[in-house]
Design a protein around this motif. Structure first.
Motif, PDB file in Angstrom:
ATOM      1  N   ASN A 103      -8.136   8.817  -1.544  1.00 27.51           N
ATOM      2  CA  ASN A 103      -7.510   8.130  -0.421  1.00 27.51           C
ATOM      3  C   ASN A 103      -8.573   7.358   0.369  1.00 27.51           C
ATOM      4  OD1 ASN A 103      -6.501   8.832   2.803  1.00 27.51           O
ATOM      5  ND2 ASN A 103      -5.266   7.584   1.477  1.00 27.51           N
TER       6      ASN A 103
ATOM      7  N   ASP B 177       7.593   1.910   3.172  1.00 22.05           N
ATOM      8  CA  ASP B 177       8.674   2.724   3.729  1.00 22.05           C
ATOM      9  C   ASP B 177       9.850   1.900   4.255  1.00 22.05           C
ATOM     10  OD1 ASP B 177       7.477   1.597   5.876  1.00 22.05           O
ATOM     11  OD2 ASP B 177       6.826   3.469   6.796  1.00 22.05           O
TER      12      ASP B 177
ATOM     13  N   PRO C 149       0.837  -1.197   0.000  1.00 16.14           N
ATOM     14  CA  PRO C 149       0.000   0.000   0.000  1.00 16.14           C
ATOM     15  C   PRO C 149       0.874   1.249   0.000  1.00 16.14           C
ATOM     16  CG  PRO C 149      -0.382  -1.348   1.974  1.00 16.14           C
ATOM     17  CD  PRO C 149       0.862  -1.841   1.320  1.00 16.14           C
ATOM     18  N   CYS C 150       0.561   2.207  -0.854  1.00 15.54           N
ATOM     19  CA  CYS C 150       1.384   3.416  -0.934  1.00 15.54           C
ATOM     20  C   CYS C 150       0.500   4.653  -0.905  1.00 15.54           C
ATOM     21  CB  CYS C 150       2.156   3.473  -2.247  1.00 15.54           C
ATOM     22  SG  CYS C 150       3.128   2.036  -2.601  1.00 15.54           S
TER      23      CYS C 150
ATOM     24  N   GLY D 155      -7.566   4.816   2.651  1.00 13.53           N
ATOM     25  CA  GLY D 155      -6.960   4.278   3.871  1.00 13.53           C
ATOM     26  C   GLY D 155      -6.246   2.964   3.616  1.00 13.53           C
TER      27      GLY D 155
ATOM     28  N   VAL E  63       7.206  10.780   5.494  1.00  9.55           N
ATOM     29  CA  VAL E  63       6.648  10.922   6.848  1.00  9.55           C
ATOM     30  C   VAL E  63       5.518   9.937   7.089  1.00  9.55           C
ATOM     31  CG1 VAL E  63       7.217  13.351   7.241  1.00  9.55           C
ATOM     32  CG2 VAL E  63       5.151  12.768   5.964  1.00  9.55           C
TER      33      VAL E  63
ATOM     34  N   ASP F 117      -2.956   4.550  -2.933  1.00 11.92           N
ATOM     35  CA  ASP F 117      -4.163   4.904  -2.190  1.00 11.92           C
ATOM     36  C   ASP F 117      -4.483   6.400  -2.366  1.00 11.92           C
ATOM     37  OD1 ASP F 117      -6.217   4.995  -0.401  1.00 11.92           O
ATOM     38  OD2 ASP F 117      -4.980   4.713   1.383  1.00 11.92           O
TER      39      ASP F 117
HETATM   40  N1  UDP Z   1      -0.838   4.011   3.825  1.00  9.09           N
HETATM   41  C1  UDP Z   1      -1.876   3.911   2.894  1.00  9.09           C
HETATM   42  N2  UDP Z   1      -2.972   4.724   3.043  1.00  9.09           N
HETATM   43  C2  UDP Z   1      -3.103   5.604   4.074  1.00  9.09           C
HETATM   44  C3  UDP Z   1      -2.053   5.669   5.022  1.00  9.09           C
HETATM   45  C4  UDP Z   1      -0.948   4.864   4.875  1.00  9.09           C
HETATM   46  O1  UDP Z   1      -1.802   3.110   1.956  1.00  9.09           O
HETATM   47  O2  UDP Z   1      -4.111   6.313   4.133  1.00  9.09           O
HETATM   48  C5  UDP Z   1       0.358   3.145   3.671  1.00  9.09           C
HETATM   49  C6  UDP Z   1       1.669   3.909   3.636  1.00  9.09           C
HETATM   50  O3  UDP Z   1       1.972   4.364   2.345  1.00  9.09           O
HETATM   51  C7  UDP Z   1       2.659   2.855   4.133  1.00  9.09           C
HETATM   52  C8  UDP Z   1       1.821   2.043   5.109  1.00  9.09           C
HETATM   53  O4  UDP Z   1       0.455   2.314   4.790  1.00  9.09           O
HETATM   54  O5  UDP Z   1       3.103   2.008   3.090  1.00  9.09           O
HETATM   55  C9  UDP Z   1       2.122   2.409   6.551  1.00  9.09           C
HETATM   56  O6  UDP Z   1       1.964   3.786   6.732  1.00  9.09           O
HETATM   57  P1  UDP Z   1       2.946   4.648   7.631  1.00  9.09           P
HETATM   58  O7  UDP Z   1       4.350   4.273   7.378  1.00  9.09           O
HETATM   59  O8  UDP Z   1       2.579   6.076   7.420  1.00  9.09           O
HETATM   60  O9  UDP Z   1       2.493   4.193   9.082  1.00  9.09           O
HETATM   61  P2  UDP Z   1       3.437   3.877  10.356  1.00  9.09           P
HETATM   62  O10 UDP Z   1       4.563   3.015   9.857  1.00  9.09           O
HETATM   63  O11 UDP Z   1       3.874   5.179  10.874  1.00  9.09           O
HETATM   64  O12 UDP Z   1       2.517   3.138  11.274  1.00  9.09           O
END
Ligand code: UDP
Ligand code: MG
Length: 317
Positions: free
Chosen positions: A71, A96, A9-10, A73, A204, A43
């Motif tokens: 978007n 990430d 998911p991106c 989620g 971020v 997304d």
């Molecule tokens: N992501 C997504 N849709 C959203 C929010 C996040 O597809 O609305 C994806 C994001 O691109 C990443 C993954 O979900 O690949 C995790 O997100 P993030 O790194 O921001 O979360 P954290 O690691 O801080 O929990």
């Protein structure tokens, strides 16, 4: 040869998609005996993530992308990826690099050992903000106590599943998805492996405190009706105590006589009971809202563009 799909998911990940792909490709190229494909789910990014994904898809046949109309989620992105996957094994990773692709060989080994799923669990939360860690810990403790599912702390969405499990997860077609709960609810033989927390490669985080808080409430209400029981139990306790109090007042009035003052106690009781009523309505409201959203049966995602051959949308009947 077994097929393995990597679902990624991106959302606004233009800073990392290429780094991610390079690393994941390096890991998968070293593994013989499997055929890997990538399913990137854009997304509704507002940066040039989609352009980068299209660039990758032009250069590599193994790259598929699905781009949403807005978007929706991460939950929706994962669902779209799973619905459009065809592999014998499917692995979900963040873009990430916080879910290190170098764990894939170990996950494949577990699958070959006969497990249906291999889930990676963050051993530590080093690098996460202290407040976030505190609340997340509290959330897992609570949810494991009051719900029918078991969600280990640190368990993210980073896992490999076989086709049988993926089909079961897809069959859970609820609109408001909470995958951590769904993965646990469907069961299957899961092997847990752990990995050290890594900082995001670039870009971020897409989460803030309120997003996480409401996600936590969703998780609790999706897999537990315990909050409704709290409301009933509080109601029962208060009714029982008021009956006892009523009885006491009647006896007292008969034997001692009327006693007019009582303003403070009346107000206190009114406020107390009022508070409990509002709280109970709120809890009830959370569930009613859930029912409302589910009966509308809206699609979990809407695809705007994709290079998947026969894309599966989520238009419900
Ligand atoms: N992501 C997504 N849709 C959203 C929010 C996040 O597809 O609305 C994806 C994001 O691109 C990443 C993954 O979900 O690949 C995790 O997100 P993030 O790194 O921001 O979360 P954290 O690691 O801080 O929990
Ligand atoms: Mg991350």
């Amino acid at each position: 040869m077994k097929k393995v799909d990597l679902i990624v998911p991106c959302y606004n990940e233009s800073q990392v998609v290429n780094i991610f792909f390079a690393e994941a490709k390096r890991v998968t190229d070293e593994l013989s005996g499997y055929q890997f494909s990538f399913i990137f789910v854009d997304d509704g990014s507002s940066d040039n993530t989609l352009e980068l994904l299209k660039g990758l898809a032009d250069r590599y046949d193994c790259v598929k992308y699905i781009s949403f109309s807005r978007n929706f989620g991460k939950e929706s992105a994962m669902y779209a990826g799973l619905k459009n996957s065809t592999g014998d094994y499917v692995v979900i990773l963040d873009a990430d690099l916080q879910h290190p692709p170098k764990l894939i060989p170990e996950m494949l080994e577990a699958m070959e050992e006969g497990y249906d799923c291999c889930a990676a669990n963050r051993a530590t939360r080093d690098g996460d903000p202290a407040l976030r860690t505190l609340f997340t810990r509290g959330f897992y403790r609570l949810v494991n106590k009051i719900s029918e599912v078991d969600m280990p702390d640190g368990a993210g969405d980073f896992r490999m599943m076989n086709r049988a499990m993926v089909n079961a997860v897809i069959a859970m077609s609820e609109v408001q998805r909470f995958s951590k709960g769904i993965f646990s609810w469907v069961g299957f033989k899961t092997k847990w492996i752990s990995f050290e927390n890594v900082e995001r490669a670039a870009g971020v985080t897409k989460w803030n405190f309120w997003k996480l808080f409401s996600y936590a409430i969703d998780g609790i209400t999706a897999f537990s009706t315990f909050p409704l029981k709290i409301a009933s139990v509080l109601g029962a306790i208060i009714s029982a105590s008021s009956f006892i109090y009523l009885f006491y007042i009647i006896i007292k009035t008969i034997f001692v006589g009327k006693d007019v003052p009582g303003y403070a106690s009346t107000i206190t009781l009114m406020l107390f009971i009022g508070g409990i009523i509002i709280l109970s309505c709120g809890i009830l409201g959370e569930y009613v809202a859930k029912i409302y959203m589910e009966v509308k049966n809206r699609p979990v995602y809407i695809i705007r563009q994709t290079n998947v051959d026969e894309p599966k949308d989520d238009y419900r009947v």
